[in-house]
Design an enzyme around this catalytic site. Structure first.
Site, PDB file in Angstrom:
ATOM      1  N   GLU A 238      25.576  10.219  -2.069  1.00  0.00           N
ATOM      2  CA  GLU A 238      25.056  11.527  -1.624  1.00  0.00           C
ATOM      3  C   GLU A 238      23.557  11.339  -1.463  1.00  0.00           C
ATOM      4  O   GLU A 238      22.819  11.350  -2.448  1.00  0.00           O
ATOM      5  CB  GLU A 238      25.350  12.594  -2.680  1.00  0.00           C
ATOM      6  N   CYS A 272      17.974  17.975  -1.358  1.00  0.00           N
ATOM      7  CA  CYS A 272      18.381  17.084  -0.265  1.00  0.00           C
ATOM      8  C   CYS A 272      18.714  17.866   0.997  1.00  0.00           C
ATOM      9  O   CYS A 272      18.549  17.370   2.094  1.00  0.00           O
ATOM     10  CB  CYS A 272      19.538  16.189  -0.705  1.00  0.00           C
TER      11      CYS A 272
END
Ligand code: ADP
Length: 460
Positions: A238, A272
């Site tokens: 991720e 993110c």
């Protein structure tokens, strides 16, 4: 082997708030052995028994809510309300997996098999991989550990957690909660924490584990993938993002403006899936820039209780470098841009216009509170600009024409497309990136299979 100390620093005050001994890396093979032994028992249980054991974590999580919220606030710096919502997301995710995950772990029979003798039976089992190494970052230091740990454990694996060196104390808390499963299962080593920095992460990747589940930067993800090539570790990655927001000419600005500001500035941009690029229809551009600046000022997000600091001076330097590069190349600064005096690694919310794709601020992950805005002429141009990045985590589209937005969504190469809201993860829906934003998916019940190997049993 060097056994040092990890120092925890409060990024608001720059004060030392704790010291933790690093794990002796020479002992890592013993951690793996303990995990394998514990996994033998834990993984042999029917899933319902694991569900029962993991359900007890819910009350521990509820009891520790306030303490962990304060610890995240102190060690990571995010405001208390953001820390609380991070902590509260964990039992929601856990309860969801406990109810929806088991069906993806049950044996399946009578799959449609087009060839072979009709009387043969085929059974498919989903077996745990074994030992899962979980390496996590500092920006959501508690929830990211659980995001990987819950499906990994439910699938019957043991886990080794290596939290970020900047949020070691939070990582230890998460580890303590998860390791209470040892009591439930009368084992020792279902969930263990390894304390250290980059070297500890590297050493863990070199161990005999079965899958690496990493959340963090693209560069580190690439290093981990390279180090995993020869042991051929399975990977869930991720990674970062450079998420675009596309504002069409008909957008409702009373929704788009606060939504984009929140999407860009939550956790001081250290997310993110933060909005890091904004593309606005040319005829709306001037008005939009003005409204964004007003919104930033109105919310007074620079106030320390509304927006926290950056994690460390290195992170602030990246943000400053991107802003300076943009200004040198002709961008216009509307607010922010200069670090405040005094203690803490703060940086003000910053709005830039007249940016181009030659600037770092539109190409590299900034991970800070900056909103760069650029005009587009046609929707095709907006799509091309949004896709002009190696990343592909989320994108957002702001318009009253939802049908049009759904067409645009087809063209965007990202894991999530949000319409009239900023991109984020939604428990129950797949979460992960395309292109260099990652490999694999989490957050959705079927993701338990990321931590399984499927086995076909063929009975003739
Ligand atoms: P960030 O936390 O800024 O996203 P990183 O991606 O570098 O930064 O770090 C995420 C996690 O990866 C941290 O726990 C860090 O210690 C660990 N890490 C850093 N480098 C490596 C590496 N080469 N191998 C394994 N783990 C690493």
């Amino acid at each position: 082997m060097r056994t040092g100390v990890i120092t925890s620093i409060n990024p608001r005050s720059e004060e030392i708030i704790g010291e933790t001994s690093e794990t002796d890396l020479g002992e890592l093979p013993e951690f793996v052995q303990r995990a394998r032994k514990a996994q033998d028992r834990w993984g042999s249980w029917v899933v319902e028994k694991r569900v029962e054991a993991m359900r007890r974590l819910l009350s521990i999580l509820r009891r520790s809510e306030q303490r962990i919220t304060k610890l995240i606030h102190a060690e990571m710096g995010k405001p208390l309300h953001e820390a609380l919502s991070e902590v509260r997301s964990v039992p929601v995710e856990l309860a969801y997996y406990l109810s929806e995950g088991p069906k993806f772990l049950r044996e399946e029979e009578d799959a449609t098999v087009p060839a072979g003798p009709k009387t043969d039976r085929s059974i498919v089992r989903f077996e745990p991989l074994g030992v899962v190494a979980i390496i996590t970052p500092w920006n959501s230091p508690f929830a990211t550990i659980f995001r990987s740990a819950i499906p990994a454990l439910l699938a019957g694996n043991a886990i080794l957690i290596k939290p970020s060196e900047y949020t070691t104390l939070v990582g230890l808390e998460a580890g303590n909660i998860l390791s209470s499963l040892d009591r439930e299962s009368q084992t020792k080593g279902i969930a263990q924490v390894i304390i250290g920095g980059k070297d500890a992460g590297k050493a863990l990747v070199a161990e005999d584990v079965d899958i690496i589940c990493f959340t963090g930067s693209l560069r580190t993800g690439q290093n981990i993938a390279a180090a995993s090539a020869f042991p051929l570790h399975r990977l869930v990655l991720e990674l970062g993002g450079k998420d675009p927001a596309i504002v069409l000419a008909d957008a409702d600005l009373s929704i788009a403006v606060p939504g984009i500001v929140e999407g860009a500035l939550r956790n001081a941009g250290q997310v993110c899936c933060a909005i890091e690029r904004v593309y606005v229809a040319a005829k709306l551009y001037k008005k939009f820039v003005q409204k964004i600046v007003e919104e930033v000022r109105k919310r007074n997000v620079g106030r320390r209780e509304r927006m926290g600091p950056l994690i460390r001076p290195f992170q602030r330097s990246i943000v400053e470098e991107h802003v300076a590069d943009a200004l040198e190349r002709g961008a216009k600064l509307h607010c922010g841009g200069v670090r405040p005096k005094g203690k803490g690694y703060f940086f003000p919310p910053t709005v830039l216009s007249a940016v181009t794709h030659e600037m770092k601020i539109m190409r590299e992950e900034t991970f800070g509170p900056v909103i760069p805005i650029m005009a587009f002429r046609t929707i095709a141009d907006a799509i091309a600009l949004a896709n002009d990045t190696p990343y592909g985590l989320t994108a957002s589209i702001w318009t009253k024409k939802v049908r049009k937005a759904r067409e645009i969504a087809t063209e965007l190469r990202t894991g999530t497309v949000a319409i009239n809201r900023y991109g984020s993860l939604r428990i129950g829906c797949p979460w992960g990136g395309t292109k260099q934003s990652g490999i694999g998916r989490l957050c959705e019940a079927s993701c338990v299979r990321e931590f399984c190997t499927s086995k076909h049993i063929w009975i003739s």
